[in-house]
Design a protein around this motif. Sequence first.
Motif, PDB file in Angstrom:
ATOM      1  N   LYS A  46      35.131  41.372  58.936  1.00  0.00           N
ATOM      2  CA  LYS A  46      35.081  41.491  57.477  1.00  0.00           C
ATOM      3  C   LYS A  46      36.260  42.284  56.918  1.00  0.00           C
ATOM      4  CE  LYS A  46      30.152  40.995  57.078  1.00  0.00           C
ATOM      5  NZ  LYS A  46      28.935  41.492  56.459  1.00  0.00           N
TER       6      LYS A  46
ATOM      7  N   LYS B 205      28.616  34.663  67.638  1.00  0.00           N
ATOM      8  CA  LYS B 205      29.775  34.517  66.762  1.00  0.00           C
ATOM      9  C   LYS B 205      29.977  35.824  65.999  1.00  0.00           C
ATOM     10  CE  LYS B 205      31.688  31.614  63.206  1.00  0.00           C
ATOM     11  NZ  LYS B 205      31.495  30.475  62.340  1.00  0.00           N
ATOM     12  N   VAL B 206      31.228  36.312  65.984  1.00  0.00           N
ATOM     13  CA  VAL B 206      31.552  37.562  65.301  1.00  0.00           C
ATOM     14  C   VAL B 206      32.492  37.252  64.150  1.00  0.00           C
ATOM     15  CG1 VAL B 206      32.637  39.811  65.545  1.00  0.00           C
ATOM     16  CG2 VAL B 206      31.312  38.864  67.437  1.00  0.00           C
ATOM     17  N   THR B 207      32.218  37.819  62.998  1.00  0.00           N
ATOM     18  CA  THR B 207      33.072  37.650  61.830  1.00  0.00           C
ATOM     19  C   THR B 207      33.676  39.008  61.473  1.00  0.00           C
ATOM     20  OG1 THR B 207      31.653  35.893  61.004  1.00  0.00           O
ATOM     21  CG2 THR B 207      33.161  36.899  59.431  1.00  0.00           C
TER      22      THR B 207
END
Length: 81
Positions: free
Chosen positions: A6, A2-4
Motif C-alpha cells: 500500500k 497475495k500481498v498488496t
Amino acid sequence: MKVTIKRWNAVAAWRWDMPEDDVCGICRNPYDSTCSKCKYPGDQCPLLMGDCNHSFHMHCIYAWVQQEASQERCPMCRQGM
C-alpha cells in the motif's frame, strides 16, 4: 497468499569511496562532512585528488592554491599539483 503493497518509503545514504579514517588535509574534516564554506556535503563540494594521491575538499584546495605562498604544491607532501 497475495500481498498488496500500500505504501513504500525509500531511504538512502551516500558516502565517498574513501577510507573512513581519511580526512581533508586542509580543514581536517572527514570527507563525508563539509568544508567550512558548505552547508551540506555532496555535489556542491566534491573531492579532488592531486597527482600525489592526496585528497581534499574542492573549496579547501582552491583556497590553498590561491594563497601566494602555496606555489601550487600539495599541502601534505609539497609535491607539485
